[in-house]
Design an enzyme around this catalytic site. Structure first.
Site, mmCIF file in Angstrom:
data_model
loop_
_atom_site.group_PDB
_atom_site.id
_atom_site.type_symbol
_atom_site.label_atom_id
_atom_site.label_comp_id
_atom_site.label_asym_id
_atom_site.label_seq_id
_atom_site.Cartn_x
_atom_site.Cartn_y
_atom_site.Cartn_z
ATOM 1 N N GLU A 68 0.701 -1.482 0.204
ATOM 2 C CA GLU A 68 -0.345 -0.313 -0.077
ATOM 3 C C GLU A 68 1.375 1.197 0.268
ATOM 4 O O GLU A 68 0.231 2.237 0.761
ATOM 5 C CB GLU A 68 -1.146 0.196 1.174
ATOM 6 C CG GLU A 68 -1.942 -1.132 0.964
ATOM 7 C CD GLU A 68 -3.392 -0.738 2.126
ATOM 8 O OE1 GLU A 68 -2.620 -0.553 3.666
ATOM 9 O OE2 GLU A 68 -4.594 -1.637 2.100
ATOM 10 N N ASP A 99 -7.982 -9.050 4.642
ATOM 11 C CA ASP A 99 -7.532 -7.582 4.959
ATOM 12 C C ASP A 99 -8.688 -7.358 6.412
ATOM 13 O O ASP A 99 -10.659 -6.825 6.268
ATOM 14 C CB ASP A 99 -8.228 -6.103 4.344
ATOM 15 C CG ASP A 99 -7.032 -5.203 5.329
ATOM 16 O OD1 ASP A 99 -6.535 -5.838 6.141
ATOM 17 O OD2 ASP A 99 -7.749 -4.538 4.599
ATOM 18 N N GLU A 124 -12.062 -1.876 12.060
ATOM 19 C CA GLU A 124 -12.399 -1.326 10.682
ATOM 20 C C GLU A 124 -13.473 -1.884 9.960
ATOM 21 O O GLU A 124 -13.951 -0.824 8.800
ATOM 22 C CB GLU A 124 -11.168 -1.714 10.042
ATOM 23 C CG GLU A 124 -10.859 -1.001 8.610
ATOM 24 C CD GLU A 124 -9.605 -1.669 8.142
ATOM 25 O OE1 GLU A 124 -8.677 -1.849 8.735
ATOM 26 O OE2 GLU A 124 -9.207 -0.358 6.917
#
Ligand code: GCV
Length: 714
Positions: free
Chosen positions: A307, A381, A409
């Site tokens: 990322e 993820d 998240e």
């Protein structure tokens, strides 16, 4: 007039003494409510001795006194000078001759550096409770465990407890930025006040360390893995030193994240190539500088070539060459490198599921002894449900550290009630078949499968500046569960919930059983109303909040929900068989075989591995489409049941927390409906099948939901 003022003052006092703002976490030490037990505890715990005088023993003594004072509601004396009076003695054989003669050396030998014993002994007709260990830190862990016994109202007679952690590194990873923001943090700002350090020292640092020690957490990485090179500067090292000094008596080692390009960005070198001698020297000097301030510095946690983060691949070097560079600099000080396997390239069109395995598996055996690889529980993820990461069991020569995400998240931030111990356990219990049946992920992570000694379990912290630390009052349970499972992964999610509820709320059996029911079903409820049957990554782009299965505008294909669900007129799901990405090939044949056949693939993973026809008949006899409608509705119904149950519990606990949870559940219910309606309406455009009449009709149109997210985005 006077009377009114008096009343007001009294009311204020009452409010202050009864305010339950969540700050005390599970360390509330409220007076024992069971009268019989209370009097028994009082009879047996009047005089305590904690032997020794190290900072850790000071912490243990203070904790024991504070705990007993609250639990017994009276002042307890620390009769260190008059050991003869004592009924509870804590210390090591080195600090207490009484313990040295009373405790079996063989039992002690099995405890290692952190384990402890809690024993009931009758000596010369007198009853003693002994808390002992080989180290002062072990004694502190024993003290916390003993207080847990009291808080959960257990008998303190005939105790014969021997406890050692199953995992060496029990860690929290903070994704906290130096500017005070927290990446994926939903409980306020960072608790690290970098700007004010080292001059102003918040009480929170000590309270944080204490809470961690109480559940066995012994490491904290305090900076974001998307790292800022400044954290390695002289000024920040001195700030970090303050935290490390506070953490030390609580047995917590401080780690920092290392930005791989630091030699260029900070050192002014032309390259950060791990094979360049100048680069190697730069890291050696930097590490030396850190250890001068923080002699027990834990080491570096590194996100590289992922990322957009810099890494060794920029110089055509491997992850092993990158990790070994830092490992060599840290080795003289016994520091370690925690290198993350969460990598996926910007350039490769390969299924993201496969990338970590493809890059790391070939490097097995190439890492230095002080390198561990930190692997997320699942291959994508931190989704509400993922199958276990195929790297577990696939790198027998390299210690793999488990990385969980405690911050929610993808599970409704700090708005939704999600007890994650069930998710943690699901992964730990999964069988990799790496060395035949029974090769569970737990055995990989605790080192017993492949004889790793550097074992670890980490969680991305859900802690912030909110008074109650985690935003949602039940978020604390996930911090608690991480620590407890890292210490002993054999504990069940239910046991952990039970002890957390007792300490955090009340020992009332009715409250416990109802609240446990809410917690135990909470994660499944979220899976059902967000991503049932193996759907994944269909949330809002960027902020990862709310449903957006229609989203297809991200710059990278694999940031788009449409890439992951692949809905079309035939069906839905990601084909990871040889006919598709063949991600399944990364599992051992036994696992692969099970997942590869839709008939044997557990339905909870069906759409992870298969593109399935809308008309496919599920085990329930329903078509896939109908099953999807059923699951989404089941998720919403579960939240409504959670609300009903919670509403019945008002009389058992304080108003503050009762109302807070009640309000959050109301929001969760609305958002569950939002998820259900948005997803079903969108997927219906492909299935062209009706939502069965038995279910609630969607409140709004698909168009409304497609735009709603923009209004709602936090
Ligand atoms: C720290 C996900 C999150 C990122 C996070 C990343 C990681 O992609 O959305 O915020 O970055 O995981 O684990 O490195």
């Amino acid at each position: 007039m006077k009377k009114t003022i008096l009343f007001f003052i009294l009311a204020m006092c009452l409010q202050i003494s009864f305010a339950e703002d969540g700050y005390r976490l599970w360390l509330r030490y409220e007076k024992v409510s069971d009268a019989r037990l209370l009097s028994d505890y009082k009879n047996n715990l009047q005089h305590i001795v904690v032997a020794g005088n190290s900072p850790t023993i000071k912490v243990a003594t203070d904790e024991l006194l504070k705990g007993l004072q609250g639990l017994l509601s009276e002042t307890i004396s620390n009769s260190s000078s008059t050991q003869n009076d004592a009924t509870l003695i804590a210390g090591t054989s080195a600090t207490s001759s009484f313990i040295a003669s009373a405790v079996d050396k063989k039992q002690l030998a099995q405890l290692g550096n952190e384990g402890f014993l809690i024993l009931s002994k009758t000596i010369a007709g007198k009853h003693y409770t002994i808390i002992t260990a080989n180290t002062d830190m072990g004694v502190l862990y024993g003290v916390f465990h003993f207080l847990r016994l009291l808080q959960t109202q257990q008998s303190i007679h005939q105790l014969n407890i021997s406890s050692t952690p199953k995992i060496k590194l029990r860690m929290l990873d903070h994704w906290d930025n130096l500017n005070g923001s927290v990446e994926r943090g939903y409980a306020g700002r960072s608790i690290w006040e970098w700007k004010k350090l080292p001059d102003t020292i918040s009480q929170r640092y000590t309270d944080y360390a204490r809470a961690n020690a109480s559940i066995g957490i012994n490491a904290a990485s305090v900076t974001n893995v998307n790292s800022n090179v400044l954290s390695l500067s002289k000024d920040y090292i001195l700030k970090a030193k303050v935290l490390a000094d506070i953490f030390r008596p609580y047995g917590i080692k401080l780690f920092l994240t290392a930005r791989f390009s630091a030699p260029v960005e900070m050192g002014g070198l032309k390259t950060a190539d791990p094979l360049d001698p100048q680069v190697q020297n730069w890291w050696k000097e930097k590490v030396k500088e850190i250890y001068q301030s923080i002699p027990d510095f834990g080491g570096f946690l590194v996100k590289a070539n992922s990322e957009g983060q810099p890494g060794p691949q920029t110089y055509n070097r491997s992850h092993a060459e990158g990790a070994n560079l830092l490992a060599d600099a840290l080795a003289p000080f016994n520091g370690m490198v925690i290198w993350r396997a969460f990598v996926y390239s910007n350039d490769k069109p390969e299924d993201r599921f496969k990338q970590a395995y493809d890059e790391f598996k070939p490097l097995d055996g190439n890492f230095r002894k002080n390198v561990v690889i930190q692997v997320k529980n699942g291959p994508i993820d931190f989704q509400p449900r993922e199958p276990f990461h195929p790297l577990f069991g696939a790198m027998p020569k390299t210690p793999l550290v488990m990385e969980y995400q405690v911050t929610q998240e993808y599970l409704g931030f700090s708005t939704h009630l999600a007890y994650l111990a069930t998710l943690f356990k699901e992964c730990l219990d999964a069988d990799t078949y790496a060395k035949g049946k029974g090769s569970t992920v737990a055995k990989v992570v605790d080192g017993s499968l492949d004889n790793y000694s550097n074992t670890g379990m980490a969680g991305v912290a859900n802690i912030g500046s909110d008074t109650n630390w985690c935003g949602h009052p039940f978020g604390q349970a996930n911090w608690y569960a991480l620590g407890r499972l890292a210490w002993n992964h054999n504990l069940s999610a239910e046991q952990i919930a039970d002890e957390w509820i007792r300490q955090t709320f009340t020992n009332d059996p009715q409250f416990i059983s109802a609240t446990k029911k809410i917690m135990m079903g909470s994660r499944e409820a979220i899976v059902n109303y967000m991503t049932p049957l193996g759907l994944h990554h269909i949330m809002g782009y960027g902020n990862h909040y709310g449903p957006a299965p229609w989203y297809d505008k991200a710059s990278r294909a694999d940031w788009n929900p449409v890439y992951f669900h692949k809905a079309d007129s035939i069906g839905i799901g990601f084909d990871r068989k040889p006919t598709g990405s063949n991600g399944l090939a990364q599992y051992t044949p036994e696992v692969r075989k099970q997942f590869e056949d839709p008939a044997t693939c557990p339905e909870k993973y069906l759409l992870w591995f298969h593109h399935v026809s809308w008309k496919h008949v599920m085990k329930s006899g329903r078509t896939l489409w109908d099953e999807m409608c059923y699951k989404y509705n089941e998720g919403v119904d579960s939240v409504r049941d959670m609300q009903k149950t919670w509403n019945s519990l008002e009389k058992f606990i304080d108003k503050d927390r009762f109302q807070k949870v009640q309000g959050l559940l109301a929001t969760q219910e609305k958002e569950a409906v939002w998820w259900r309606d948005a997803c079903l309406l969108y997927f219906q455009t492909f299935s062209k099948m009706p939502i069965p009449a038995a279910y609630e009709k969607p409140k709004y149109t698909l168009q409304f939901y497609e735009q709603y997210r923009a209004l709602k985005a936090p």
